[in-house]
Write an enzyme that holds these catalytic residues in place. Structure first.
Site, PDB file in Angstrom:
ATOM      1  N   ASP A 106       0.859  -1.182   0.000  1.00  0.00           N
ATOM      2  CA  ASP A 106       0.000   0.000   0.000  1.00  0.00           C
ATOM      3  C   ASP A 106       0.902   1.240   0.000  1.00  0.00           C
ATOM      4  OD1 ASP A 106      -1.905   1.930   0.436  1.00  0.00           O
ATOM      5  OD2 ASP A 106      -2.692   1.114   2.281  1.00  0.00           O
ATOM      6  N   THR A 110       5.816  -1.093   5.034  1.00  0.00           N
ATOM      7  CA  THR A 110       6.068  -2.421   5.607  1.00  0.00           C
ATOM      8  C   THR A 110       7.192  -3.123   4.845  1.00  0.00           C
ATOM      9  OG1 THR A 110       3.741  -2.567   6.219  1.00  0.00           O
ATOM     10  CG2 THR A 110       4.987  -4.624   6.212  1.00  0.00           C
TER      11      THR A 110
END
Ligand code: IMP
Length: 181
Positions: A106, A110
């Site tokens: 996204d 991460t």
């Protein structure tokens, strides 16, 4: 076909489309690492566990599976984007060929965090694999093996959840905005 759950707007990737693409990714990885002794697949919990389970069963090369878990803060906020390690690998990955396996990229925070963390452990090589990537402004994190690019909305199914629901659907569906706003 049975009716969609009322929280779901539409199916964006069918079970057949996903399975077909996962096989293609596994074939690509198997070909790219045909000369390697083995590869190390690192699944990011919880979202990647279904994708990884299917992916690794189509590989034709020796491989080891391990998992990491991280938690993110301020994912959609402008300020933070900080990521914290919750569960680490069981074994060192030094001198191994590593592929990080994510469910979805996204903002990219991460994957960027995991990339940096694992680079420091001196693997022989490291690549990234993600089933989905959202079409939006995100960090420049290279995804070497990508399943699909999707529009920027919340999706569930095939490992992806909303508050731990809808995770085990065999397809990927768009969650209605009113279900999470
Ligand atoms: P990033 O750090 O912003 O790239 O976020 C990646 C993580 O956020 C993924 O591993 C998922 O756990 C979660 N995520 C982002 N978008 C979605 C979505 O549309 N559905 C479910 N989980 C998502």
């Amino acid at each position: 076909m049975s009716e969609l759950h009322p929280d779901l707007a539409r199916v964006i990737l069918s079970e057949e489309e996903i399975q077909e693409r996962v096989k293609e990714l596994a074939a690509q990885i198997s070909a790219d690492y045909a000369d390697a002794e083995r590869i190390y697949l690192i699944g990011i919990l919880k979202g990647a566990f279904i994708f990884l389970a299917d992916l690794c069963r189509h590989l034709t090369i020796p491989h080891i599976v391990d998992f990491m878990s991280v938690s993110s803060y301020g994912r959609s906020g402008a300020v933070s984007g900080a990521v914290r390690l919750m569960l680490d690998l069981r074994e060192p990955i030094r001198d191994e060929h590593v592929i990080i396996v994510e469910d979805i990229v996204d903002t990219g925070h991460t994957l960027d965090y995991i990339n940096h963390t694992l680079q420091g452990r001196e693997p022989t090589s490291m690549r990234t694999c993600a089933l989905l990537e959202k079409k939006r402004e995100s960090l420049e994190v290279p995804v070497d093996y990508l399943g699909f690019t999707i529009p920027d909305f919340w999706v569930v199914g095939y490992g992806l959840d909303y508050a731990d629901t809808h995770r085990t659907l065999p397809f990927v569906a768009e969650l209605k905005p009113e279900a999470y706003q």
